[in-house]
Design an enzyme around this catalytic site. Sequence first.
Site: not given
Ligand code: PRP
Ligand code: URA
Length: 212
Positions: A107, A111, A203, A206
């Site tokens: 994400r 944005t 997160d 993380d």
């Molecule tokens: C997180 C999560 C989803 C997304 C959800 O991933 O694992 O993929 O956010 O958010 P949304 O419904 O608003 O799209 P992130 O984008 O943080 O990526 P990452 O797992 O690589 O840290």
């Molecule tokens: N992605 C995450 O990992 N946690 C949240 O709360 C939202 C998006």
Amino acid sequence: MKQYPNVFLFDHPLIKHKVSILRDKHTSMKEFRELIEEIATVMTYESMKDVELVPVGVETPLEKTVGYRVKEESIVIVPILRAGLGMVNGVHRVLPTAHVGHIGMYRDETTLEPQEYYCKLPDGIADKTVYLVDPMLATGGSACDAIAALKKRGVKKIKFMAVIGAPEGVAKVAEAYPDVSVYVSTLDRCLNDNGYILPGLGDAGDRLFGTK
Ligand code: PRP
Ligand code: URA
């Protein structure tokens, strides 16, 4: 939240117990990872109620009978990178020979729009049932884009599994894709201004991988 025929929420004491530990900011990375896997396993059982079975002959110590085998070769697990990776072992515990595809999404932090950076899927994906997995369903942008990426490659049957969903994201996916079954173990209250789920667990990527 409005009710949707394609959304399945869990009301299971074991999930409530495990999700409460997941939420705790003091839970270690190791325990967090184990819990995500365990919840994914429970969710997979629940989401397989309509799974295709093939009759097979079985010889018991007493006689021959007809048994059943899950048509596992027709199922592909697709985690949304990164955090979806945390659910793969949990699904594999139930479906150990299922092949795995990967879709990379992150994400954009300003944005909140998802960006696809990777897509590698097994051959013949169009005719498989895809179990698309990601622990978090927040705005729904990542899930919708991942579903669109699968549909672009001809996939007709998709089950999306998330451990925690925000009402906004669940509604977005359910309305955009009424043909996709959406399994959410726990429905949370809302999103904050940064698109994080409340109360949530922070997160997920993380916490699974020890990054910040
Ligand atoms: C997180 C999560 C989803 C997304 C959800 O991933 O694992 O993929 O956010 O958010 P949304 O419904 O608003 O799209 P992130 O984008 O943080 O990526 P990452 O797992 O690589 O840290
Ligand atoms: N992605 C995450 O990992 N946690 C949240 O709360 C939202 C998006």
